[in-house]
Design an enzyme around this catalytic site. Sequence first.
Site, PDB file in Angstrom:
ATOM      1  N   HIS A   1      40.969  -3.199   3.181  1.00 42.94           N
ATOM      2  CA  HIS A   1      42.407  -2.920   3.200  1.00 42.94           C
ATOM      3  C   HIS A   1      42.742  -1.816   4.198  1.00 42.94           C
ATOM      4  O   HIS A   1      43.754  -1.869   4.903  1.00 42.94           O
ATOM      5  CB  HIS A   1      42.832  -2.526   1.780  1.00 42.94           C
TER       6      HIS A   1
ATOM      7  N   SER B   1      48.501  -7.434  -0.128  1.00 47.80           N
ATOM      8  CA  SER B   1      47.375  -7.236   0.785  1.00 47.80           C
ATOM      9  C   SER B   1      46.055  -7.569   0.097  1.00 47.80           C
ATOM     10  O   SER B   1      45.209  -8.268   0.655  1.00 47.80           O
ATOM     11  CB  SER B   1      47.331  -5.782   1.276  1.00 47.80           C
TER      12      SER B   1
ATOM     13  N   ARG C   1      38.980  -2.150  -0.889  1.00 52.85           N
ATOM     14  CA  ARG C   1      39.846  -1.073  -0.389  1.00 52.85           C
ATOM     15  C   ARG C   1      39.447  -0.659   1.021  1.00 52.85           C
ATOM     16  O   ARG C   1      40.296  -0.320   1.839  1.00 52.85           O
ATOM     17  CB  ARG C   1      39.864   0.133  -1.343  1.00 52.85           C
TER      18      ARG C   1
END
Lengths: 215, 215
Positions: B44, B16, B41
């Site tokens: 994500h 990812s 993040r």
Amino acid sequence: MDRIERLLPEEIERRSFEIISAELEERGIVLAPDQERITKRVIHTSADFDYARTLTYSAHAVETAERLLLEGACIVTDTNMALAGINKGALAKLQVEARCFMADQTVARLARERGTTRAAVSMELASRLDKPVICAIGNAPTALLALYEMIREGRWRPAFVIGVPVGFVHVEEAKRRMMETDVPYIINRGRKGGSTIAAAICNALLYGLLQKREG
Amino acid sequence: MDRIERLLPEEIERRSFEIISAELEERGIVLAPDQERITKRVIHTSADFDYARTLTYSAHAVETAERLLLEGACIVTDTNMALAGINKGALAKLQVEARCFMADQTVARLARERGTTRAAVSMELASRLDKPVICAIGNAPTALLALYEMIREGRWRPAFVIGVPVGFVHVEEAKRRMMETDVPYIINRGRKGGSTIAAAICNALLYGLLQKREG
């Protein structure tokens, strides 16, 4: 600097939904009457109008989910975060149970032994409940894939799937596959979703039932 | 139909982040080295690249937050959902405490008495802690406004603010005001944010510290 007027949460929510309605209209988006309340709550939770175009409902999905909740179905989430986001007062008023098995010791052990995710194993624990289950998946595509395999192999069939995992790997594929089954669903096509989205959909369903009952 | 290859969570996460890095490059977006891990993040967690342009850091924000966490600062969230999303293993390893006062009985009573939100009152409870506090606000603009007023009136100063409430009413204004104070921050400009985003930022900070410590 001016003081920002003090608003109560209900007032903030009412104004927010007015803004959402107005901006949907500006964008020329008309939502189906039964889906409107749910899609708007998802936009309210995310401030993301993409959901108006990607949130996808199987035929009579809202009616089906509402009937299941009234008939004693249990909601099972794939994260404790989604579970934390479901309104406990609304659950209690409607006597609906919501659970998450992610912190279960058995789940951690089985996931390690099998080299799979805890989310996938937690769906197996959901399958052992002795009542209809609404699976609300806001995080793990592996949970959605585990459900898909159980359905395809005839091992278990959840009563309803809220399929809004988020991410970049296997997420879109997992959602597409689930939409090929005959299980009724609310699924967000594409990469987006999340625990807050899963919880928002559950809450919108619960609030709709409460509104009907109280109104 | 083909079986989707089985991937472990770590592998899914690695891939990812590779996809996120590649797509940021395609978009011509270069993130500051210290902010990169955190912004990625958040992407994500949301599958939303808008954050690459709107997530805003005060000078040396990451360094400051990391130092605070190592020196015993407590994280206080505005929702139990954000608290549920912070990695408990990472907190334990770093001996960092994370709390949420939203379910506190005193908070509910005071909010009713004063005609304000529980989130706003919960920030006052945070102000009574006898250690530096990192306020992580993923939901309620009223919590951010309560902090702003405490800072402006000299009543209290949080050590750091993670300001990512989501919504349509007072949200952008609350974020703008907080950015005018001298409190170090990570704030997402605009309407977007959420409990998952607040938790993702906390986790990114914690994982960064663990990574430095472990190697």
